[in-house]
Design a protein around this motif. Structure first.
Motif, PDB file in Angstrom:
ATOM      1  N   ASN A 187      29.896  51.428  25.221  1.00 35.33           N
ATOM      2  CA  ASN A 187      29.120  50.465  24.415  1.00 35.33           C
ATOM      3  C   ASN A 187      27.966  51.156  23.695  1.00 35.33           C
ATOM      4  N   GLY A 188      27.283  52.057  24.429  1.00 32.41           N
ATOM      5  CA  GLY A 188      26.152  52.783  23.831  1.00 32.41           C
ATOM      6  C   GLY A 188      26.605  53.646  22.665  1.00 32.41           C
ATOM      7  N   VAL A 189      27.709  54.369  22.858  1.00 30.98           N
ATOM      8  CA  VAL A 189      28.230  55.244  21.799  1.00 30.98           C
ATOM      9  C   VAL A 189      28.652  54.388  20.600  1.00 30.98           C
ATOM     10  N   GLY A 190      29.272  53.250  20.909  1.00 34.41           N
ATOM     11  CA  GLY A 190      29.720  52.341  19.843  1.00 34.41           C
ATOM     12  C   GLY A 190      28.551  51.858  18.992  1.00 34.41           C
ATOM     13  N   LEU A 191      27.469  51.496  19.645  1.00 36.39           N
ATOM     14  CA  LEU A 191      26.288  51.022  18.904  1.00 36.39           C
ATOM     15  C   LEU A 191      25.682  52.151  18.078  1.00 36.39           C
ATOM     16  N   ASP A 238      16.476  62.948  20.489  1.00 38.35           N
ATOM     17  CA  ASP A 238      16.454  61.689  21.239  1.00 38.35           C
ATOM     18  C   ASP A 238      16.221  60.468  20.368  1.00 38.35           C
ATOM     19  N   SER A 239      15.425  60.641  19.298  1.00 37.56           N
ATOM     20  CA  SER A 239      15.102  59.483  18.479  1.00 37.56           C
ATOM     21  C   SER A 239      16.357  58.863  17.862  1.00 37.56           C
ATOM     22  N   ASP A 240      17.368  59.706  17.646  1.00 39.43           N
ATOM     23  CA  ASP A 240      18.639  59.241  17.129  1.00 39.43           C
ATOM     24  C   ASP A 240      19.244  58.199  18.063  1.00 39.43           C
ATOM     25  N   TRP A 241      19.080  58.448  19.343  1.00 41.04           N
ATOM     26  CA  TRP A 241      19.681  57.570  20.352  1.00 41.04           C
ATOM     27  C   TRP A 241      18.749  56.440  20.749  1.00 41.04           C
TER      28      TRP A 241
END
Lengths: 197, 240
Positions: free
Chosen positions: A65-69, B232-235
């Protein structure tokens, strides 16, 4: 007796590869995951059977889900609740197919964890290398492990020789949406076609 | 001047600057056809050669690439790498029989990252500019194409002694042969990886573009530091 031994071995093997990778230390988590993946890839089962097992591993060890977002980028904020639910399902199907499809072509994949770098309480980068063979050079692989819940670390990105798979996927999705006049539905259709092919 | 600044603009955060996407996609399709018809089958055949022959070929080509790497080490102010690579070149060209073997590695002189004029321009602060796909040669940027032109204008000693000044020992065909084998060697090493990317991409053109641009950025940074792909800001934005 032989049959019993074989059945017992098969049962243990099956449990090992279908159980969630539950090591809490990120390096151990990646080591366990690599070992299990390597065992599947080198086993003498059909590619279809390997894919089923690899999908189970992907489901339990990657923050899908995280990667998808993340890969949806700026378009994430434009989705309605219905579209979010649709995307979540489409992305999961797409991701697991793509993940298992990419891995299954590697018959001989041995990964060694070198060290790890705790970036903050949410992320640890685990540095590893895929051992080379006569056909393929050694490859550096860095794993971005999400450790917000230390008991259940999850992978959010693989950086292969400095190339982020999540970022590549994000740019690929962005390109599809942009080339269709910013229409997110075009991405949904593409993902659906890919997953059902 | 304005046009020039647009062409060379640094686009670190805004993603790929694909000014000629339609033409690029057409060239990409042409290159893929060429790959399917020529490079892929030849690479598969090359892979069937005994491993020592492939390793020797790869070593010799790597040794030859020092002729571009060393001047660029110097231009980038990295004199210790220039010395390291020059020593490697001298040892491998002599003891290693024109680079087929890599005795320098046994002496503790490990192989370092290759450098080219595109990377040097990047180190000097020139932005990558528009992404372009060149016929046969594949992905590039305006900056990297300028870098290649510098190589063909006297920057590459191997080009100079083969194509520009035909000598008694090597000639033009040796240059093109070495470049062709270099492409086949690279393709052969990445057969599975290419196939996997091809099979699992929903927009192969965009995937290759992303991979190329990320790779060039990493090579220009020339360090093991965490680059923007792992910022990290990307994530963090997905947690909001």
């Amino acid at each position: 007796m032989k049959l019993l031994k074989r059945s017992l071995f098969s049962a243990i093997f099956f449990i090992l590869i279908t159980t969630n990778v539950s090591a809490s230390n990120p390096s151990e988590f990646i080591s366990d995951l690599s070992l299990k993946t390597s065992e599947i890839l080198s086993s003498k089962i059909t590619d279809d059977e390997k894919i089923v097992k690899l999908k189970k591993i992907g489901e339990s060890s990657v923050d899908i889900n995280g990667v998808g977002l993340y890969t949806l980028g700026k378009y994430r904020k434009t989705l309605t609740e219905n579209q979010k639910a649709e995307y979540k399902k489409l992305f999961k199907d797409y991701f697991l197919k793509s993940f298992s499809g990419r891995l299954v072509s590697y018959k001989d994949a041995k990964i060694i964890v070198i060290n790890e770098e705790v970036k903050n309480e949410k992320y640890t980068i685990v540095y590893s290398k895929l051992l080379g063979n006569s056909d393929r050079p050694e490859v550096k692989i860095d794993w971005r492990v999400y450790t917000k819940n230390p008991e259940n670390p999850l992978i959010r990105d693989l950086v292969i020789e400095g190339l982020s798979l999540a970022r590549t996927q994000k740019e690929e999705f962005h390109s599809i949406i942009e080339n269709n006049g910013g229409n997110v539905q075009a991405l949904f259709d593409t993902l659906s076609v890919f997953a059902n092919n | 001047m304005l046009q020039l600044s647009v062409v060379f603009q640094t686009s670190a955060d805004e993603g790929a600057k694909d000014c000629f996407e339609k033409i690029n996609r057409a060239t990409f399709a042409f290159n893929m056809g060429l790959d399917k018809a020529i490079f892929k089958p030849v690479s598969k055949g090359y892979r069937k050669l005994p491993s020592p022959i492939r390793t020797g070929t790869s070593n010799a080509l790597n040794n030859l690439s020092n002729l571009i790497t060393v001047p660029n080490n110097i231009l980038q102010g990295d004199f210790s790498s220039a010395l390291h690579n020059t020593t490697r070149f001298l040892i491998n060209s002599t003891l290693g029989i024109v680079g087929i073997f890599d005795p320098a590695n046994s002496f503790g002189l490990e192989r370092k990252e290759k450098e080219d004029f595109g990377q040097t321009l990047g180190v000097m602060g020139v932005g990558e500019g528009c992404y372009i796909v060149l016929p046969v040669l594949g992905p590039s940027t305006i900056r990297d194409t300028v870098g290649s032109m510098i190589s063909f204008s006297g920057g590459d000693a191997w080009y100079n002694i083969t194509v520009k000044n035909d000598t008694q020992y090597v000639n033009e065909s040796d240059y093109y042969f070495s470049k062709g084998v270099s492409g086949v060697d690279f393709r052969a090493k990445n057969l599975e990886a290419f196939e996997s990317v091809e099979r699992n991409s929903v927009d192969l053109y965009a995937t290759i573009r992303s991979i190329y641009l990320q790779d060039r950025k990493r090579k220009i940074k020339n360090s093991k530091e965490i680059i923007e792909t792992m910022d990290d800001s990307d994530w963090d934005s997905i947690e909001k």
